[in-house]
Design an enzyme around this catalytic site. Structure first.
Site, short mmCIF file in Angstrom:
data_model
loop_
_atom_site.label_atom_id
_atom_site.label_comp_id
_atom_site.label_asym_id
_atom_site.label_seq_id
_atom_site.Cartn_x
_atom_site.Cartn_y
_atom_site.Cartn_z
N ASP A 92 73.67 40.50 -24.32
CA ASP A 92 73.76 39.44 -23.19
C ASP A 92 72.94 38.24 -23.49
O ASP A 92 71.97 38.38 -24.39
CB ASP A 92 73.43 40.10 -22.05
CG ASP A 92 72.47 41.12 -22.06
OD1 ASP A 92 71.44 41.14 -22.77
OD2 ASP A 92 72.37 42.03 -21.04
N ASN A 140 69.48 49.75 -11.21
CA ASN A 140 70.68 49.98 -10.54
C ASN A 140 71.86 50.45 -11.38
O ASN A 140 73.27 50.31 -11.01
CB ASN A 140 71.24 48.71 -9.85
CG ASN A 140 71.40 47.70 -10.98
OD1 ASN A 140 71.66 47.67 -12.11
ND2 ASN A 140 71.92 46.31 -10.42
N HIS A 171 72.74 49.44 -14.41
CA HIS A 171 73.54 48.30 -15.11
C HIS A 171 73.58 48.77 -16.71
O HIS A 171 72.40 49.11 -17.08
CB HIS A 171 73.56 47.01 -14.83
CG HIS A 171 72.15 46.31 -15.11
ND1 HIS A 171 71.25 45.99 -14.30
CD2 HIS A 171 71.41 46.23 -16.41
CE1 HIS A 171 69.99 45.37 -14.79
NE2 HIS A 171 70.16 45.71 -16.42
N GLU A 213 76.72 44.51 -13.78
CA GLU A 213 76.28 44.94 -12.53
C GLU A 213 77.11 45.94 -11.65
O GLU A 213 78.47 45.53 -11.79
CB GLU A 213 75.83 43.60 -11.76
CG GLU A 213 74.86 42.70 -12.26
CD GLU A 213 73.27 43.27 -12.14
OE1 GLU A 213 73.08 44.55 -12.27
OE2 GLU A 213 72.58 42.41 -11.96
#
Ligand code: GLP
Length: 257
Positions: free
Chosen positions: A81, A150, A152, A157
């Site tokens: 990313d 979280n 990811h 996400e």
């Protein structure tokens, strides 16, 4: 299990969990495995993460490359990313992160380094180019991953639905906060958007290794391994892959026992 009930605590047999006393030991073992795959100039296409988790791995790879003269000439890499608006030369881009922590320390030909350009005028065109480049390289042999607090992976996400292929995405606030350290500790400086490989791109790899170290990763690792497959925990989709290894330190391992 009662028909229609929500599955809980199902330990997926295909995911191998490996525990280490500390992150340095984990990094040393993983670096040794990756380096062994590159032996004698054998071609290897890697998917690579950024973040604090892989720092020890990249340091170990750089060290092994020096001490064992590891040949990177046939290695290709595709990072997971990049932040929208940032790219080569920007001190806060993930590209700069990779140069500083890995690429400047190994002799990988620059043409072999694949990166999403966060400055691309048309993100959709850039993401399509990346998918084509990965395919043209023969696909990903091994994807290394960290995991967000979280759940990811890359910058996929939690959401009601996920996009399979490489795409532009909006970052959650906790994710921006977690990335603030790379922006001088200022969460406001972290871009709101990023380009990321999709979960389908990641799952297309022949092999996947996820590293998780430190108490902050206990909850997401439990959710990804012991909870149901859900787009609300993007890492849980790794349960669908046949060749996934999760490498954890003692903090995380203790919570899985
Ligand atoms: C970022 C990256 C992820 C990484 C995650 C965890 O958001 N896009 O690829 O896995 O953070 O980072 P850390 O290793 O610093 O906890």
């Amino acid at each position: 299990m009662v028909c229609g009930s929500r599955p809980t605590s199902t330990y997926p047999s295909s995911v191998v969990v490996e525990a280490f006393a500390a992150e340095e030991a984990l990094a040393e073992v993983l670096a040794g495995r990756v380096a062994a795959r590159m032996g004698a100039g054998r071609p290897l296409t890697l998917g690579l993460p950024t973040g604090r988790t892989p720092l020890a791995l990249y340091a170990a790879l750089a060290r092994m490359t020096r001490s064992h003269r590891i040949d990177w000439s046939a290695v290709r890499t595709f990072n997971l990313d990049e932040f929208v608006g940032l790219g080569a030369g920007d001190p806060h881009s993930y590209r700069t992160f990779m140069e500083r922590h890995l690429f400047d320390h190994v002799a990988i030909p620059s043409r072999n380094v694949g990166f999403l350009d966060g400055r691309a005028v048309d993100p959709a065109v850039e993401c399509a180019r990346y998918e084509r480049a990965i395919r043209a390289a023969g696909g990903l042999d091994l994807v290394l991953l960290g995991i967000g607090g979280n759940g990811h992976i890359g910058f996929n996400e939690p959401a009601d639905a996920l996009i399979a292929q490489t795409h532009a995405t909006t970052l959650d606030e906790p994710t921006r906060a977690a990335n603030a350290w790379w922006f001088g500790g200022n969460p406001a400086a972290v871009p709101h958007q990023a380009l990321t490989m999709g979960v389908g791109t990641i799952l297309s790899a022949t092999e996947i290794v996820l590293m998780a170290t430190g108490a902050a990763k206990i909850a997401p690792v439990r959710a990804m391994l012991q909870g149901p497959v859900t787009t609300r925990v993007p890492a849980s989709l790794l349960q669908l892959h046949r060749n996934v290894r999760v490498m954890v330190d003692a903090d995380v391992a203790a919570a899985l026992a």
